[in-house]
Design a protein around this motif. Sequence first.
Motif, PDB file in Angstrom:
ATOM      1  N   LEU A 118     -38.022 -30.177  20.701  1.00 40.27           N
ATOM      2  CA  LEU A 118     -37.582 -30.362  22.512  1.00 40.27           C
ATOM      3  C   LEU A 118     -39.057 -29.514  23.188  1.00 40.27           C
ATOM      4  N   PRO A 119     -39.702 -28.537  22.578  1.00 45.74           N
ATOM      5  CA  PRO A 119     -41.205 -28.176  23.623  1.00 45.74           C
ATOM      6  C   PRO A 119     -42.196 -28.924  23.442  1.00 45.74           C
ATOM      7  N   PRO A 138     -35.064 -34.966  32.808  1.00 47.36           N
ATOM      8  CA  PRO A 138     -33.807 -33.886  32.620  1.00 47.36           C
ATOM      9  C   PRO A 138     -33.711 -33.797  31.296  1.00 47.36           C
ATOM     10  N   VAL A 139     -33.005 -32.782  30.648  1.00 46.76           N
ATOM     11  CA  VAL A 139     -32.098 -32.103  29.460  1.00 46.76           C
ATOM     12  C   VAL A 139     -30.568 -31.745  29.545  1.00 46.76           C
ATOM     13  N   LEU A 195     -29.832 -21.572  24.190  1.00 46.75           N
ATOM     14  CA  LEU A 195     -31.223 -22.157  22.077  1.00 46.75           C
ATOM     15  C   LEU A 195     -32.305 -22.418  22.355  1.00 46.75           C
ATOM     16  N   ALA A 196     -32.282 -24.080  23.102  1.00 47.73           N
ATOM     17  CA  ALA A 196     -33.126 -25.259  23.231  1.00 47.73           C
ATOM     18  C   ALA A 196     -34.045 -24.033  24.755  1.00 47.73           C
ATOM     19  N   TYR A 248     -41.300 -25.175  32.854  1.00 46.95           N
ATOM     20  CA  TYR A 248     -39.786 -26.690  32.502  1.00 46.95           C
ATOM     21  C   TYR A 248     -38.230 -25.608  33.076  1.00 46.95           C
ATOM     22  N   ASP A 249     -37.622 -26.428  34.087  1.00 46.76           N
ATOM     23  CA  ASP A 249     -35.958 -25.710  34.113  1.00 46.76           C
ATOM     24  C   ASP A 249     -35.566 -27.307  34.693  1.00 46.76           C
ATOM     25  N   ASP A 250     -35.457 -27.855  34.729  1.00 45.12           N
ATOM     26  CA  ASP A 250     -34.414 -29.412  34.583  1.00 45.12           C
ATOM     27  C   ASP A 250     -33.508 -29.388  33.454  1.00 45.12           C
TER      28      ASP A 250
END
Length: 621
Positions: free
Chosen positions: A79-80, A89-90, A99-100, A113-115
Amino acid sequence: MSAKIKIIPFGGVRENGKNMYAVDVNGGIYILDCGLKYPENELLGIDVVIPDWAYLRENKDRIVAVFLTHGHADAIGALPYFLSEFNVPVFGSEMTIALAKIGVNAEPKVKGYDDFHVIDEKTEIDFGDVTVSFFSTTHSIPESLGIDLKTDEGQIIYTGDFKFDQTAKPGYQTDYARLGSIGQNGVLAVLSDSANAENPAMNASEQTIAESIEETFHYQEGRVVVACVASNILRIQQVFDAAKQTGRKVCLTGQDLEKIVNTAMELGKLDFDDDLLVTPEQLESLSPAETVILQTGKMGEPIKAIQRMANKQEKDLNIQEGDLVYITTTPSHAMDTTVAQTRDMIYRAGGEVKAISDELNSSGHAYTRDLQLMLNLLKPKYLVPIQGEYRLLNAHANAAMELGMPADHVFILAKGDVLTYDKGEMGLGEGIEVGDTMIDGIGVGDIGNIVLRDRKVLADDGIFIAVVTIDRKKKQIVADPKITSRGFVYVKANKDLMQESAQIIRKAVQNNLDNKEFDWGHLKQDVREHLSHYLFEQTHRRPVILPVIMEVNQHHRRSTGKDKPGEQPQPKPSAKKAPAKAQNANANKPAAAAAKPNHKAHRNRKRRRASKPEGTTSEKD
């Protein structure tokens, strides 16, 4: 109007880990998981492997979101890297998102990132053509979810990692009623976990596993070193519970584990007393019978960390006489050789080994009958086995056909296959190119097959470097070949081989110098071919051969103030040929130095001739 659906695996098929699947519904791309896998032995120097996103880069505007099933590296590890290229978005459960975030915050490119969006088994999200909902499953980490994509043509189900366990505790329980309800509403296709598909034996319940861990702690008189995957929260909880019941203290190793444990504690997913934990320094005051060392290794891979402990390479904690190494993870079959070597290292260090898988079926994945139960609950029209090597996908297909599913309704896909549903029929369409992206240090994707091949050759046969200095104008070799070898043969014990190699190099170089059509590429290739043929005849090895050709021009020198305008400087005779490798001592002096009195200039010229003929030296490799 009927929906056009495509299912594309970017990983997770015919391999262990790296789960990532795209479902394209009427042009909108829904990403299911974004995982990595740890490299196998032939990927020398590679840290991790992630999916190749070339197709997604070309279609980035069509990506709707990423949906995560659970918090293990095979589902969230990439993911990173993904978010550094795609700002989408996640969605995931509270534990999964926590954990992500640990992984994403560790990557400088996406630290801000903050979505992220926290969902649960009751969440339903309407995207127009698709409604996304979730259902609870049982796995070795809390809040594991399956994903339901509801389309006009029926539901597409992604199970994620799952198994069935009637004794599972809250947070780990499967919602059987929800699965039955999904099945009643019509399932078009299911992407189902196959990691344990060829195992016909029932998985041991987690209650049985917890009792086994406590029993092991109770009867072991020395230290217990527990090898565990860092994100296996359920197993960590069982270790803490067993330690408390047997009067032991737990020492955590590594920052990765501490971050995960602290996160799980903050979210209430781990429950233990604070005084149960001790630092490595505090272990000295405890007896071996009061000690548990929880080793998860870097990035959650415990086996290599245990090897370092056995070889006395860890800074603080190493295997010592009387230790029991308790392997509570279940490594993949690809790790069998590595695990066997690790066991041997532990015994050499004076310890003993016990693996939970030696006595119990402790997998976190569904065995054959569990897979069939899932199919009976969901009643899908089509099955796509995922997550596992080909034999596992095939075993899952056979289990489905035992239930009466037609063979042409089961699709064993490869990476890049495009499974298309259009006008009421499911079939393979034109595929796309999907490879692997290697992560080596800070490099992402800059390691390819050629580099890996060279690393393998270097590891197997070593390197052979030949340095020669030539004068092209005089068509002669100025300095004898200098040969260096690493990882090939011991030079001092193979003088004849080196002397003959030097003769071959001289002959090949001289032949090229005598050729009117001199070419650098041809010269180097000629040296490689002649040397390779000879070295293989003598040793049956093929080292990497690097010919380094140095050129020196003895007839060119800088002009001085004494030279007349328009007149070419003439070389002065030299009684002695100078070594070609020496550097021109005055090459970088200012021009004023040349205008000094004649006797000083004369001495300088003599000194230069004693060290090196004036000219230029260039290296051709």
